[in-house]
Design a protein around this motif. Structure first.
Motif, PDB file in Angstrom:
ATOM      1  N   PHE A 217       0.822  -1.215   0.000  1.00 45.12           N
ATOM      2  CA  PHE A 217       0.000   0.000   0.000  1.00 45.12           C
ATOM      3  C   PHE A 217       0.858   1.268   0.000  1.00 45.12           C
ATOM      4  CE2 PHE A 217      -3.095  -3.118   1.497  1.00 45.12           C
ATOM      5  CZ  PHE A 217      -4.192  -2.784   0.709  1.00 45.12           C
ATOM      6  N   ASP A 218       2.092   1.165   0.502  1.00 48.55           N
ATOM      7  CA  ASP A 218       2.928   2.368   0.509  1.00 48.55           C
ATOM      8  C   ASP A 218       3.438   2.726  -0.890  1.00 48.55           C
ATOM      9  OD1 ASP A 218       4.740   0.322   0.186  1.00 48.55           O
ATOM     10  OD2 ASP A 218       6.041   0.900   1.844  1.00 48.55           O
ATOM     11  N   LEU A 219       3.213   1.828  -1.869  1.00 47.55           N
ATOM     12  CA  LEU A 219       3.557   2.147  -3.252  1.00 47.55           C
ATOM     13  C   LEU A 219       2.338   2.627  -4.036  1.00 47.55           C
ATOM     14  CD1 LEU A 219       6.008  -0.741  -4.281  1.00 47.55           C
ATOM     15  CD2 LEU A 219       6.569   1.597  -3.606  1.00 47.55           C
ATOM     16  N   GLY A 220       1.210   2.686  -3.367  1.00 48.81           N
ATOM     17  CA  GLY A 220      -0.016   3.152  -4.018  1.00 48.81           C
ATOM     18  C   GLY A 220       0.151   4.557  -4.572  1.00 48.81           C
ATOM     19  N   GLY A 221      -0.373   4.785  -5.781  1.00 49.75           N
ATOM     20  CA  GLY A 221      -0.246   6.072  -6.442  1.00 49.75           C
ATOM     21  C   GLY A 221       0.904   6.116  -7.437  1.00 49.75           C
ATOM     22  N   SER A 222       1.728   5.069  -7.439  1.00 46.73           N
ATOM     23  CA  SER A 222       2.847   4.995  -8.389  1.00 46.73           C
ATOM     24  C   SER A 222       2.415   4.282  -9.672  1.00 46.73           C
ATOM     25  CB  SER A 222       4.032   4.249  -7.774  1.00 46.73           C
ATOM     26  OG  SER A 222       4.519   4.909  -6.628  1.00 46.73           O
ATOM     27  N   ARG A 223       3.195   4.472 -10.734  1.00 43.52           N
ATOM     28  CA  ARG A 223       2.895   3.848 -12.020  1.00 43.52           C
ATOM     29  C   ARG A 223       3.148   2.345 -11.975  1.00 43.52           C
ATOM     30  NH1 ARG A 223       5.727   7.428 -16.612  1.00 43.52           N
ATOM     31  NH2 ARG A 223       6.502   5.326 -17.012  1.00 43.52           N
ATOM     32  N   PHE A 224       2.404   1.614 -12.804  1.00 42.45           N
ATOM     33  CA  PHE A 224       2.527   0.171 -12.872  1.00 42.45           C
ATOM     34  C   PHE A 224       3.952  -0.262 -13.198  1.00 42.45           C
ATOM     35  CE2 PHE A 224       1.516  -3.684 -15.753  1.00 42.45           C
ATOM     36  CZ  PHE A 224       1.895  -4.578 -14.760  1.00 42.45           C
ATOM     37  N   ASP A 225       4.580   0.376 -14.196  1.00 45.66           N
ATOM     38  CA  ASP A 225       5.926  -0.053 -14.582  1.00 45.66           C
ATOM     39  C   ASP A 225       6.947   0.205 -13.473  1.00 45.66           C
ATOM     40  OD1 ASP A 225       5.852   2.693 -14.884  1.00 45.66           O
ATOM     41  OD2 ASP A 225       6.765   2.723 -16.870  1.00 45.66           O
ATOM     42  N   GLN A 226       6.752   1.300 -12.716  1.00 46.49           N
ATOM     43  CA  GLN A 226       7.656   1.596 -11.614  1.00 46.49           C
ATOM     44  C   GLN A 226       7.491   0.586 -10.477  1.00 46.49           C
ATOM     45  OE1 GLN A 226       6.361   5.616 -10.853  1.00 46.49           O
ATOM     46  NE2 GLN A 226       7.958   6.510 -12.167  1.00 46.49           N
ATOM     47  N   ILE A 227       6.237   0.240 -10.186  1.00 46.15           N
ATOM     48  CA  ILE A 227       5.957  -0.734  -9.125  1.00 46.15           C
ATOM     49  C   ILE A 227       6.491  -2.116  -9.512  1.00 46.15           C
ATOM     50  CG2 ILE A 227       4.087  -1.982  -7.962  1.00 46.15           C
ATOM     51  CD1 ILE A 227       2.478   0.640  -8.021  1.00 46.15           C
ATOM     52  N   ALA A 228       6.267  -2.493 -10.773  1.00 44.72           N
ATOM     53  CA  ALA A 228       6.722  -3.809 -11.231  1.00 44.72           C
ATOM     54  C   ALA A 228       8.240  -3.914 -11.155  1.00 44.72           C
ATOM     55  CB  ALA A 228       6.236  -4.058 -12.655  1.00 44.72           C
ATOM     56  N   THR A 229       8.929  -2.825 -11.493  1.00 44.17           N
ATOM     57  CA  THR A 229      10.394  -2.816 -11.406  1.00 44.17           C
ATOM     58  C   THR A 229      10.848  -2.999  -9.971  1.00 44.17           C
ATOM     59  OG1 THR A 229      10.547  -1.364 -13.351  1.00 44.17           O
ATOM     60  CG2 THR A 229      12.473  -1.478 -11.927  1.00 44.17           C
ATOM     61  N   GLU A 230      10.104  -2.430  -9.042  1.00 41.70           N
ATOM     62  CA  GLU A 230      10.414  -2.558  -7.610  1.00 41.70           C
ATOM     63  C   GLU A 230      10.140  -3.984  -7.123  1.00 41.70           C
ATOM     64  OE1 GLU A 230      11.331  -0.618  -3.797  1.00 41.70           O
ATOM     65  OE2 GLU A 230      11.297   0.281  -5.790  1.00 41.70           O
ATOM     66  N   LEU A 231       9.011  -4.556  -7.551  1.00 40.88           N
ATOM     67  CA  LEU A 231       8.620  -5.883  -7.094  1.00 40.88           C
ATOM     68  C   LEU A 231       9.493  -6.983  -7.689  1.00 40.88           C
ATOM     69  CD1 LEU A 231       4.702  -5.634  -7.252  1.00 40.88           C
ATOM     70  CD2 LEU A 231       6.168  -5.468  -5.232  1.00 40.88           C
ATOM     71  N   PHE A 232       9.867  -6.814  -8.943  1.00 34.68           N
ATOM     72  CA  PHE A 232      10.668  -7.827  -9.631  1.00 34.68           C
ATOM     73  C   PHE A 232      12.051  -7.247  -9.955  1.00 34.68           C
ATOM     74  CE2 PHE A 232       6.228  -8.992 -11.137  1.00 34.68           C
ATOM     75  CZ  PHE A 232       6.062  -9.985 -10.183  1.00 34.68           C
ATOM     76  N   SER A 233      12.780  -6.913  -8.910  1.00 36.73           N
ATOM     77  CA  SER A 233      14.057  -6.206  -9.064  1.00 36.73           C
ATOM     78  C   SER A 233      15.159  -7.082  -9.680  1.00 36.73           C
ATOM     79  CB  SER A 233      14.521  -5.658  -7.718  1.00 36.73           C
ATOM     80  OG  SER A 233      14.653  -6.712  -6.765  1.00 36.73           O
ATOM     81  N   ASP A 234      14.883  -8.377  -9.832  1.00 31.55           N
ATOM     82  CA  ASP A 234      15.859  -9.248 -10.482  1.00 31.55           C
ATOM     83  C   ASP A 234      16.006  -8.929 -11.966  1.00 31.55           C
ATOM     84  OD1 ASP A 234      16.393 -10.566  -8.175  1.00 31.55           O
ATOM     85  OD2 ASP A 234      15.263 -12.379  -8.652  1.00 31.55           O
ATOM     86  N   TYR A 235      15.037  -8.188 -12.511  1.00 32.63           N
ATOM     87  CA  TYR A 235      15.020  -7.923 -13.947  1.00 32.63           C
ATOM     88  C   TYR A 235      15.149  -6.421 -14.218  1.00 32.63           C
ATOM     89  CZ  TYR A 235      13.101 -12.585 -13.455  1.00 32.63           C
ATOM     90  OH  TYR A 235      12.919 -13.891 -13.081  1.00 32.63           O
ATOM     91  N   SER A 236      15.714  -6.089 -15.348  1.00 34.78           N
ATOM     92  CA  SER A 236      15.970  -4.686 -15.679  1.00 34.78           C
ATOM     93  C   SER A 236      14.669  -3.943 -15.992  1.00 34.78           C
ATOM     94  CB  SER A 236      16.903  -4.591 -16.886  1.00 34.78           C
ATOM     95  OG  SER A 236      16.269  -5.089 -18.049  1.00 34.78           O
ATOM     96  N   ARG A 237      14.731  -2.617 -15.873  1.00 34.15           N
ATOM     97  CA  ARG A 237      13.550  -1.778 -16.148  1.00 34.15           C
ATOM     98  C   ARG A 237      13.082  -1.971 -17.591  1.00 34.15           C
ATOM     99  NH1 ARG A 237      11.522   2.867 -13.854  1.00 34.15           N
ATOM    100  NH2 ARG A 237      13.295   2.945 -12.418  1.00 34.15           N
ATOM    101  N   SER A 238      14.022  -2.024 -18.530  1.00 30.65           N
ATOM    102  CA  SER A 238      13.629  -2.171 -19.935  1.00 30.65           C
ATOM    103  C   SER A 238      12.954  -3.510 -20.188  1.00 30.65           C
ATOM    104  CB  SER A 238      14.849  -2.017 -20.843  1.00 30.65           C
ATOM    105  OG  SER A 238      15.821  -2.995 -20.560  1.00 30.65           O
ATOM    106  N   ARG A 239      13.429  -4.570 -19.505  1.00 33.96           N
ATOM    107  CA  ARG A 239      12.814  -5.888 -19.685  1.00 33.96           C
ATOM    108  C   ARG A 239      11.410  -5.901 -19.080  1.00 33.96           C
ATOM    109  NH1 ARG A 239      16.927  -9.008 -18.197  1.00 33.96           N
ATOM    110  NH2 ARG A 239      17.598  -9.292 -20.349  1.00 33.96           N
ATOM    111  N   ILE A 240      11.251  -5.272 -17.914  1.00 29.82           N
ATOM    112  CA  ILE A 240       9.935  -5.180 -17.281  1.00 29.82           C
ATOM    113  C   ILE A 240       8.952  -4.459 -18.208  1.00 29.82           C
ATOM    114  CG2 ILE A 240       8.641  -4.047 -15.424  1.00 29.82           C
ATOM    115  CD1 ILE A 240      10.051  -6.471 -14.372  1.00 29.82           C
ATOM    116  N   GLN A 241       9.387  -3.339 -18.768  1.00 29.93           N
ATOM    117  CA  GLN A 241       8.518  -2.567 -19.651  1.00 29.93           C
ATOM    118  C   GLN A 241       8.121  -3.350 -20.893  1.00 29.93           C
ATOM    119  OE1 GLN A 241      10.919   0.989 -20.099  1.00 29.93           O
ATOM    120  NE2 GLN A 241       9.733   2.086 -18.542  1.00 29.93           N
ATOM    121  N   SER A 242       9.054  -4.121 -21.440  1.00 35.92           N
ATOM    122  CA  SER A 242       8.721  -4.913 -22.630  1.00 35.92           C
ATOM    123  C   SER A 242       7.733  -6.009 -22.286  1.00 35.92           C
ATOM    124  CB  SER A 242       9.991  -5.507 -23.249  1.00 35.92           C
ATOM    125  OG  SER A 242      10.571  -6.485 -22.410  1.00 35.92           O
ATOM    126  N   TRP A 243       7.850  -6.593 -21.097  1.00 40.51           N
ATOM    127  CA  TRP A 243       6.905  -7.638 -20.692  1.00 40.51           C
ATOM    128  C   TRP A 243       5.505  -7.057 -20.467  1.00 40.51           C
ATOM    129  CZ3 TRP A 243      10.555 -10.350 -16.642  1.00 40.51           C
ATOM    130  CH2 TRP A 243      11.451 -11.186 -17.330  1.00 40.51           C
TER     131      TRP A 243
END
Length: 327
Positions: free
Chosen positions: A13-39
């Motif tokens: 909930f403390d990430l509420g209000g953030s963009r989906f791609d930013q949250i996903a990058t935070e949650l799945f930090s094993d993968y790069s931002r560009s890879r997250i965005q492409s997925w």
């Protein structure tokens, strides 16, 4: 052979209000931002089972799920080749590259490369871009390279390179007698008239910093140790040529072979037959991408550089000069 990745995480909930791609990058930090965005754009990374736009804001409490099948890199063939593996675990591999081995397949070198050898030695790297190779050495440069065996390891190692926290030290033999060490801080870019070369380009070049210090000084040459802050193409070769101390055996940046005056027949023979740049990636240090442990490796100079150094020392003695100077 394909690899399936299935992951799921709840949005705090403390990430509420953030963009989906930013949250996903935070949650799945094993993968790069560009890879997250492409997925996300491919629709394999979803919110509560639904395809969601990268910029859409989430409230918190949603479930982000990933379900993707990564196909092997079919265009690169695994080949059984001699591979000098210095260290290996489930996440990384340290290899000692010999002279003459191309790192990546390209026009004119579709096989017989380091990548082909890695794909055979560690088939799991077929699912990782460039078979896990995160940095490169020129064809004729020898020494240590790190290879990632998982996507998570690759993401972390690339970040270490970008943050300049990975330590890479080289040894080289340069033409000319240096009086001391120093730093070359000059931007490097494509040569304006020769597309096969790099050059110091003050306007259009990218920042490049090379530290060098003396190891041993001879009559007409210097054995040096170098440390990179950046990793530009041909960086050491370009920087050393720029300060008028090109590397032995480097026809691209050192020009035609010029034999030193009054040097021994043995040294003449070694210099005449040294057909590559005298450059070796001697030391590598990094934070293990999974455990965080600080690790380092160091490898001896290859035989051809050792023989050249022996000939340089012998030439000093036979000429009646003082012993070579050590630093």
């Amino acid at each position: 052979m394909a690899e399936r990745i299935v992951k799921e995480a709840q949005v705090p909930f403390d990430l509420g209000g953030s963009r989906f791609d930013q949250i996903a990058t935070e949650l799945f930090s094993d993968y790069s931002r560009s890879r997250i965005q492409s997925w996300i754009k491919e629709g394999v990374l979803k919110v509560d089972g639904k395809i969601t736009k990268p910029k859409e804001k989430l409230f918190g409490g949603e479930t982000v799920s990933l379900d993707i099948v990564i196909e092997a890199q079919e265009d690169h063939e695994a080949q059984e080749m001699d591979l000098d593996v210095v260290y290996e675990d489930d996440d990384i591999m340290i290899v000692n590259k010999p002279a003459g081995l191309v790192v990546h397949p390209a026009v004119g070198n579709r096989d017989g490369t380091l990548m082909n050898a890695i794909l055979h030695h560690a088939p799991e790297t077929a699912h990782i871009p460039r078979a896990g190779i995160v940095h490169r050495l020129d064809k004729e440069t020898t020494g240590l390279m790190v290879v990632a065996k998982t996507l998570a390891a690759q993401t972390d190692l690339v970040a270490q390179l970008q943050e300049r926290s990975m330590g890479r030290e080289y040894e080289a033999i340069s033409i000319g007698v240096m009086t001391g060490g120093g730093v070359v801080d000059e931007p490097i870019g494509r040569h304006p008239h020769n597309r096969q070369k790099q050059a110091v380009e003050p306007v259009n070049g990218k920042d490049a910093v090379t530290h060098y210090r003396l190891v041993e000084r001879f009559k007409n040459h210097t054995h040096i140790r170098l440390k990179l802050e950046t990793g530009r193409t041909h960086q050491i070769r370009v920087h050393m040529a720029f300060i008028q101390y090109p590397l032995v055996g480097d026809p691209q940046y050192g020009g035609r072979l010029k034999m030193p005056k009054a040097c021994s027949p043995e040294l003449q023979d070694e210099l005449r037959h040294f057909r590559r740049q005298a450059l070796h990636a001697k030391k590598l240090e990094l934070s293990h991408p999974i455990t965080g442990e600080w690790m380092q490796w160091e490898i001896d100079l290859p035989e051809d550089m050792q023989k050249l150094l022996e000939a340089l020392k012998k030439d000093m003695v036979e000429s009646g000069s003082n012993d070579s100077e050590y630093f």
